[in-house]
Enzyme design. Structure first.
Site, PDB file in Angstrom:
ATOM      1  N   PRO A   1       0.819  -1.214   0.000  1.00  0.00           N
ATOM      2  CA  PRO A   1       0.000   0.000   0.000  1.00  0.00           C
ATOM      3  C   PRO A   1       0.856   1.268   0.000  1.00  0.00           C
ATOM      4  O   PRO A   1       2.074   1.203  -0.163  1.00  0.00           O
ATOM      5  CB  PRO A   1      -0.787  -0.142   1.294  1.00  0.00           C
ATOM      6  CG  PRO A   1       0.162  -0.811   2.227  1.00  0.00           C
ATOM      7  CD  PRO A   1       1.053  -1.691   1.390  1.00  0.00           C
TER       8      PRO A   1
ATOM      9  N   LYS B   1       4.912  -4.820  -6.608  1.00  0.00           N
ATOM     10  CA  LYS B   1       3.977  -3.818  -7.131  1.00  0.00           C
ATOM     11  C   LYS B   1       3.667  -2.790  -6.045  1.00  0.00           C
ATOM     12  O   LYS B   1       2.908  -3.050  -5.124  1.00  0.00           O
ATOM     13  CB  LYS B   1       2.663  -4.434  -7.622  1.00  0.00           C
ATOM     14  CG  LYS B   1       1.950  -3.409  -8.508  1.00  0.00           C
ATOM     15  CD  LYS B   1       0.470  -3.540  -8.600  1.00  0.00           C
ATOM     16  CE  LYS B   1      -0.310  -2.928  -7.488  1.00  0.00           C
ATOM     17  NZ  LYS B   1      -0.275  -1.446  -7.404  1.00  0.00           N
TER      18      LYS B   1
ATOM     19  N   GLU C   1      -0.348   2.619  -6.463  1.00  0.00           N
ATOM     20  CA  GLU C   1      -0.484   3.660  -7.492  1.00  0.00           C
ATOM     21  C   GLU C   1      -0.506   5.064  -6.875  1.00  0.00           C
ATOM     22  O   GLU C   1      -0.338   6.061  -7.580  1.00  0.00           O
ATOM     23  CB  GLU C   1      -1.755   3.432  -8.320  1.00  0.00           C
ATOM     24  CG  GLU C   1      -3.073   3.546  -7.558  1.00  0.00           C
ATOM     25  CD  GLU C   1      -3.504   2.226  -6.902  1.00  0.00           C
ATOM     26  OE1 GLU C   1      -2.627   1.427  -6.519  1.00  0.00           O
ATOM     27  OE2 GLU C   1      -4.726   2.024  -6.779  1.00  0.00           O
TER      28      GLU C   1
ATOM     29  N   SER D   1      -5.735  -3.422   2.185  1.00  0.00           N
ATOM     30  CA  SER D   1      -7.066  -3.439   2.801  1.00  0.00           C
ATOM     31  C   SER D   1      -7.630  -4.854   2.871  1.00  0.00           C
ATOM     32  O   SER D   1      -7.217  -5.743   2.124  1.00  0.00           O
ATOM     33  CB  SER D   1      -8.005  -2.565   1.975  1.00  0.00           C
ATOM     34  OG  SER D   1      -8.134  -3.129   0.682  1.00  0.00           O
TER      35      SER D   1
ATOM     36  N   GLU E   1      -1.132  -8.906   5.324  1.00  0.00           N
ATOM     37  CA  GLU E   1      -1.043  -7.887   6.385  1.00  0.00           C
ATOM     38  C   GLU E   1      -2.157  -6.907   6.108  1.00  0.00           C
ATOM     39  O   GLU E   1      -2.076  -6.111   5.172  1.00  0.00           O
ATOM     40  CB  GLU E   1       0.321  -7.180   6.325  1.00  0.00           C
ATOM     41  CG  GLU E   1       1.511  -8.074   6.611  1.00  0.00           C
ATOM     42  CD  GLU E   1       1.645  -8.450   8.074  1.00  0.00           C
ATOM     43  OE1 GLU E   1       0.925  -7.887   8.917  1.00  0.00           O
ATOM     44  OE2 GLU E   1       2.463  -9.334   8.373  1.00  0.00           O
TER      45      GLU E   1
ATOM     46  N   CYS F   1      -2.102   1.148   9.743  1.00  0.00           N
ATOM     47  CA  CYS F   1      -2.862  -0.054  10.069  1.00  0.00           C
ATOM     48  C   CYS F   1      -2.923  -0.208  11.584  1.00  0.00           C
ATOM     49  O   CYS F   1      -3.871  -0.729  12.128  1.00  0.00           O
ATOM     50  CB  CYS F   1      -2.205  -1.265   9.434  1.00  0.00           C
ATOM     51  SG  CYS F   1      -0.449  -1.367   9.776  1.00  0.00           S
TER      52      CYS F   1
ATOM     53  N   GLU G   1     -12.405   0.439  10.313  1.00  0.00           N
ATOM     54  CA  GLU G   1     -11.125   1.132  10.146  1.00  0.00           C
ATOM     55  C   GLU G   1     -11.368   2.405   9.330  1.00  0.00           C
ATOM     56  O   GLU G   1     -11.865   2.335   8.201  1.00  0.00           O
ATOM     57  CB  GLU G   1     -10.129   0.233   9.399  1.00  0.00           C
ATOM     58  CG  GLU G   1      -8.770   0.889   9.214  1.00  0.00           C
ATOM     59  CD  GLU G   1      -7.787   0.014   8.444  1.00  0.00           C
ATOM     60  OE1 GLU G   1      -8.140  -0.453   7.342  1.00  0.00           O
ATOM     61  OE2 GLU G   1      -6.673  -0.181   8.947  1.00  0.00           O
TER      62      GLU G   1
HETATM   63  P1  NAD Z   1      -5.513  -1.394  -0.961  1.00  0.00           P
HETATM   64  O1  NAD Z   1      -5.930  -2.763  -0.553  1.00  0.00           O
HETATM   65  O2  NAD Z   1      -6.502  -0.542  -1.655  1.00  0.00           O
HETATM   66  O3  NAD Z   1      -4.250  -1.487  -1.941  1.00  0.00           O
HETATM   67  C1  NAD Z   1      -3.087  -2.210  -1.585  1.00  0.00           C
HETATM   68  C2  NAD Z   1      -2.379  -2.634  -2.860  1.00  0.00           C
HETATM   69  O4  NAD Z   1      -3.206  -3.563  -3.563  1.00  0.00           O
HETATM   70  C3  NAD Z   1      -2.099  -1.492  -3.835  1.00  0.00           C
HETATM   71  O5  NAD Z   1      -0.834  -1.697  -4.406  1.00  0.00           O
HETATM   72  C4  NAD Z   1      -3.200  -1.669  -4.875  1.00  0.00           C
HETATM   73  O6  NAD Z   1      -2.888  -1.152  -6.152  1.00  0.00           O
HETATM   74  C5  NAD Z   1      -3.313  -3.176  -4.930  1.00  0.00           C
HETATM   75  N1  NAD Z   1      -4.601  -3.670  -5.456  1.00  0.00           N
HETATM   76  C6  NAD Z   1      -5.772  -3.001  -5.571  1.00  0.00           C
HETATM   77  N2  NAD Z   1      -6.723  -3.832  -6.071  1.00  0.00           N
HETATM   78  C7  NAD Z   1      -6.127  -5.033  -6.287  1.00  0.00           C
HETATM   79  C8  NAD Z   1      -6.579  -6.294  -6.775  1.00  0.00           C
HETATM   80  N3  NAD Z   1      -7.846  -6.471  -7.143  1.00  0.00           N
HETATM   81  N4  NAD Z   1      -5.705  -7.308  -6.808  1.00  0.00           N
HETATM   82  C9  NAD Z   1      -4.421  -7.163  -6.396  1.00  0.00           C
HETATM   83  N5  NAD Z   1      -3.931  -5.980  -5.945  1.00  0.00           N
HETATM   84  C10 NAD Z   1      -4.775  -4.936  -5.886  1.00  0.00           C
HETATM   85  O7  NAD Z   1      -4.952  -0.702   0.351  1.00  0.00           O
HETATM   86  P2  NAD Z   1      -4.395   0.777   0.506  1.00  0.00           P
HETATM   87  O8  NAD Z   1      -5.539   1.733   0.482  1.00  0.00           O
HETATM   88  O9  NAD Z   1      -3.261   0.990  -0.433  1.00  0.00           O
HETATM   89  O10 NAD Z   1      -3.769   0.705   1.985  1.00  0.00           O
HETATM   90  C11 NAD Z   1      -4.510   0.876   3.137  1.00  0.00           C
HETATM   91  C12 NAD Z   1      -4.812  -0.449   3.810  1.00  0.00           C
HETATM   92  O11 NAD Z   1      -3.603  -1.174   4.044  1.00  0.00           O
HETATM   93  C13 NAD Z   1      -5.447  -0.275   5.176  1.00  0.00           C
HETATM   94  O12 NAD Z   1      -6.509  -1.183   5.335  1.00  0.00           O
HETATM   95  C14 NAD Z   1      -4.316  -0.611   6.143  1.00  0.00           C
HETATM   96  O13 NAD Z   1      -4.737  -1.050   7.409  1.00  0.00           O
HETATM   97  C15 NAD Z   1      -3.583  -1.666   5.376  1.00  0.00           C
HETATM   98  N6  NAD Z   1      -2.203  -1.785   5.863  1.00  0.00           N
HETATM   99  C16 NAD Z   1      -1.868  -2.861   6.638  1.00  0.00           C
HETATM  100  C17 NAD Z   1      -0.577  -2.980   7.155  1.00  0.00           C
HETATM  101  C18 NAD Z   1      -0.194  -4.138   8.038  1.00  0.00           C
HETATM  102  O14 NAD Z   1       0.986  -4.328   8.255  1.00  0.00           O
HETATM  103  N7  NAD Z   1      -1.133  -4.922   8.561  1.00  0.00           N
HETATM  104  C19 NAD Z   1       0.380  -2.009   6.855  1.00  0.00           C
HETATM  105  C20 NAD Z   1       0.015  -0.937   6.068  1.00  0.00           C
HETATM  106  C21 NAD Z   1      -1.288  -0.834   5.570  1.00  0.00           C
END
Ligand code: NAD
Length: 476
Positions: A149, A174, A177, A227, A248, A282, A379
Site C-alpha cells: 500500500p 507492485k 499507485e 485493505s 497484512e 494499520c 477502520e
Molecule cells: P488497498 O488494498 O486498496 O491497496 C493495496 C495494494 O493492492 C495497492 O498496491 C493496490 O494497487 C493493490 N490492489 C488493488 N486492487 C487489487 C486487486 N484487485 N488485486 C491485487 N492488488 C490490488 O490498500 P491501501 O488503500 O493501499 O492501503 C490501506 C490499507 O492497508 C489499510 O486497510 C491498512 O490497514 C492496510 N495496511 C496494513 C498494514 C499491516 O501491516 N497490517 C500495513 C500498512 C497498511
C-alpha cells in the site's frame, strides 16, 4: 511522464491503459504522471524473476548478505531525496519520513545478518530411531509477488523485499499507485549494486496490475499488505492455485488507559497513536478505552493536545501532522465525519475537513461512542479517535478484544504487573506497554483475526520466504 517499471534489469515505459497521477496532497495537485504496466509486462516481470531464480538461490548466503548491506548503504546515500519525496507524495512530516527511511535501512541490515547465519541453520536433525540420518535444508520459496500500500511505502516494501532476497527468492514488487515513485529507489539501487537482472522487478499500476500479479500462475507465493477487501481477493487467487499467501491487513486497535497513569504522559501516547502519518496506519490505536477514574481529567487535556497539533504542508511549514495522502482517503474520512453527525456522536475535537487547499482534516475526538457505531467498529484510516469509558480490567479486556480485527494494542498503567497481564489477554499480534509505537526489526509484525495471516520482521519474516526440506538417509 516518468519511466517507472523495472523489468529484467531494464527501466521501461508502461504499456498499460491507466495513466497514474502522482499527487502532492498538501496542494491537492499532481506533480508527475506515469503509465501503468500492462498485463503482458507483468508476465515479462514474472518470467524474468523465474529465469533469475536458479542462479540467485544458488548464490552463497554471504553474497546475498553483501547485496542487502549494499541496499542499506545506498538508501542512506539517497536520504535527502527519499525524505523529500515522502514528504511531497505522502504528506509526511520530515521527522516521520526520516524514521521511515531509517526503518528501511535497519531492515536491510538486519536481514543481511540473518542471511549470513543461513548456512548454520542447515543442520543434522537428531533422530531417536537408529539407522537413519536426517538433515534440514531451508530453501527459498521461489518467485514471490509483493503487493504493497501507500502509507509506509519504503518500509512495507523493505519488510518484504529484504527477507525475500535474503532467503534466495526472486521478486516482482507492485507498489501502490498512490506512491509509485518512492520504491523506484529499490530498482535504482539494484542497478547501482549490479544485482543480477530479474532478481528484483518492479511493476507499477492500479488494481488491474495488482490483479494480474496476484492471479499469475508463475508465482510460488504472494505477500500482500493492504485493505481487507483487496486482501480477500488476493486470498481467493491464492486459494484457486493452492499457493501460500501472507496477508497484512487492516486494524481497529485499542489503547487502554488505566486510572493510575500520569495524565500528560498518557495523552502523549494517545495522540501519537492516532496522529502519526495523519492516522493512516494499520496500527493506529483509534479506539481509546479510558478508566472511569481518570476520564474526566484526561479527556479535556486530550482535546487540547489534539487541537494544538500543528497541521500543515510539511514542505513549507513546521508541522506535527500533514494532509491525508490521497483525495480518496480524504473523501472517505469526510464520510465518517458525516456518519458521526448522523449518529449524533459527541465531538470533543475536530470532526471536519480543513478549509484550505489540499487534503487536510482536523485531528478528531469523539467520546462515549456506542459499541455498535460504525466509527467504533470500522477502520477509518485517518486522525479520528473514538473513546469509551470502562470500570474494570475485565471490561477493558473484553471491549478491546471485541473487534473483528486484531493487529496491535497499547496498555498504559503504572501497575506493570497488571499491564503485562492485560497485554497477555489481548487478542492481537503486538502490544506496547507505556510506550509510543516503537517497532523493532527483531520483533514480529502481523495480526490475528481479520488483521491477516502470517508475520513479518524478525526471524518469522524470513521464514515467510523459506520452505523447509528434510533429507533422510538410511544408513543400512
Ligand atoms: P488497498 O488494498 O486498496 O491497496 C493495496 C495494494 O493492492 C495497492 O498496491 C493496490 O494497487 C493493490 N490492489 C488493488 N486492487 C487489487 C486487486 N484487485 N488485486 C491485487 N492488488 C490490488 O490498500 P491501501 O488503500 O493501499 O492501503 C490501506 C490499507 O492497508 C489499510 O486497510 C491498512 O490497514 C492496510 N495496511 C496494513 C498494514 C499491516 O501491516 N497490517 C500495513 C500498512 C497498511
Amino acid at each position: 511522464m516518468t519511466t517507472s517499471h523495472y523489468i529484467a534489469g531494464h527501466w521501461v515505459e508502461g504499456q498499460g491503459s491507466d495513466c497514474i497521477s502522482v499527487n502532492d496532497p498538501a496542494l491537492g495537485q499532481p506533480f508527475a504522471e506515469l503509465m501503468a504496466a500492462s498485463v503482458s509486462q507483468v508476465d515479462q516481470a514474472v518470467a524474468a524473476a523465474r529465469s533469475a531464480l536458479p542462479a540467485w538461490k544458488s548464490t552463497g548466503a554471504s553474497e546475498r548478505a553483501a547485496f542487502l548491506r549494499g541496499f542499506a548503504e545506498q538508501l542512506g546515500q539517497r536520504r535527502e531525496a527519499l525524505v523529500t519525496l515522502q514528504m511531497r507524495n505522502n504528506g509526511k512530516p520530515r521527522h516521520e519520513a526520516e524514521i521511515d527511511l531509517d526503518d528501511a535501512i535497519a531492515t536491510f541490515g538486519y536481514y543481511a545478518g540473518l542471511a549470513e547465519q543461513l548456512p548454520s541453520k542447515n543442520r543434522t536433525v537428531p533422530l531417536a530411531a537408529p539407522g537413519f540420518t536426517a538433515r534440514t535444508r531451508l530453501e527459498p520459496v521461489g518467485v514471490v509477488g509483493l503487493i504493497v500500500p501507500w502509507n509506509f511505502p519504503l518500509v512495507t516494501s523493505a519488510w518484504k523485499l529484504a527477507p525475500a532476497l535474503a532467503a534466495g527468492c526472486t521478486v516482482v514488487l507492485k507498489p501502490s499507485e498512490v506512491t509509485p515513485l518512492i520504491e523506484q529507489a529499490y530498482g535504482q539501487i539494484a542497478d547501482a549494486l549490479g544485482l543480477p537482472a530479474g532478481v528484483l522487478n518492479i511493476v507499477n499500476g492500479k488494481a488491474e496490475t495488482g490483479a494480474a500479479l496476484s492471479n499469475h500462475n508463475g508465482l510460488d507465493k504472494l505477500s500482500f499488505t493492504g485493505s481487507n477487501s483487496v486482501g480477500s481477493q488476493v486470498m481467493r487467487s491464492a486459494s484457486a492455485q493452492c499457493r501460500p499467501v501472507t496477508l497484512e491487513l487492516g486494524g481497529k486497535s485499542a489503547i487502554v488507559v488505566f486510572d493510575d497513569c500520569d495524565v500528560d504522559q498518557a495523552v502523549e501516547w494517545i495522540v501519537a497513536g492516532i496522529s502519526w502519518n495523519a492516522g493512516q496506519m494499520c496500527s493506529a490505536t483509534s479506539r481509546l478505552l479510558v478508566q472511569d477514574g481518570i476520564a474526566d481529567a484526561l479527556l479535556p487535556r486530550l482535546q487540547a493536545a489534539l487541537e494544538n497539533l500543528r497541521v500543515g504542508n510539511p514542505l513549507t511549514e513546521e508541522v506535527d501532522m500533514g494532509p491525508l495522502t490521497s483525495q480518496a482517503q480524504w473523501l472517505k474520512v469526510a464520510s465518517y465525519f458525516a456518519t458521526a453527525r448522523e449518529e449524533g456522536l459527541q465531538c470533543l475535537a475536530g470532526g471536519h475537513a480543513l478549509d484550505r487547499e489540499g487534503w487536510f482534516v482536523s485531528p478528531t475526538l469523539y467520546t462515549d461512542v456506542p459499541k455498535d457505531s460504525r466509527l467504533w467498529t470500522e477502520e477509518i484510516f485517518g486522525p479520528v479517535l473514538c473513546a469509551r469509558r470502562f470500570a474494570s480490567e475485565e471490561q477493558a479486556i473484553a471491549e478491546a478484544n471485541d473487534s473483528r480485527f486484531g493487529l496491535v494494542a497499547t496498555v498504559c498503567s503504572a501497575d506493570l504487573e497488571r499491564a503485562e497481564r492485560v497485554a497477555d489477554a489481548l487478542e492481537v499480534g503486538h502490544v506496547w506497554i507505556n510506550s509510543v509505537q516503537a517497532v523493532f526489526v527483531e520483533t514480529s509484525w502481523g495480526g490475528t483475526k481479520g488483521s491477516g495471516i502470517g508475520r513479518e520482521l524478525g526471524p518469522w519474516g524470513l521464514s515467510a520466504y523459506q520452505s523447509v526440506k528434510h533429507v533422510t538417509r538410511c544408513l543400512g
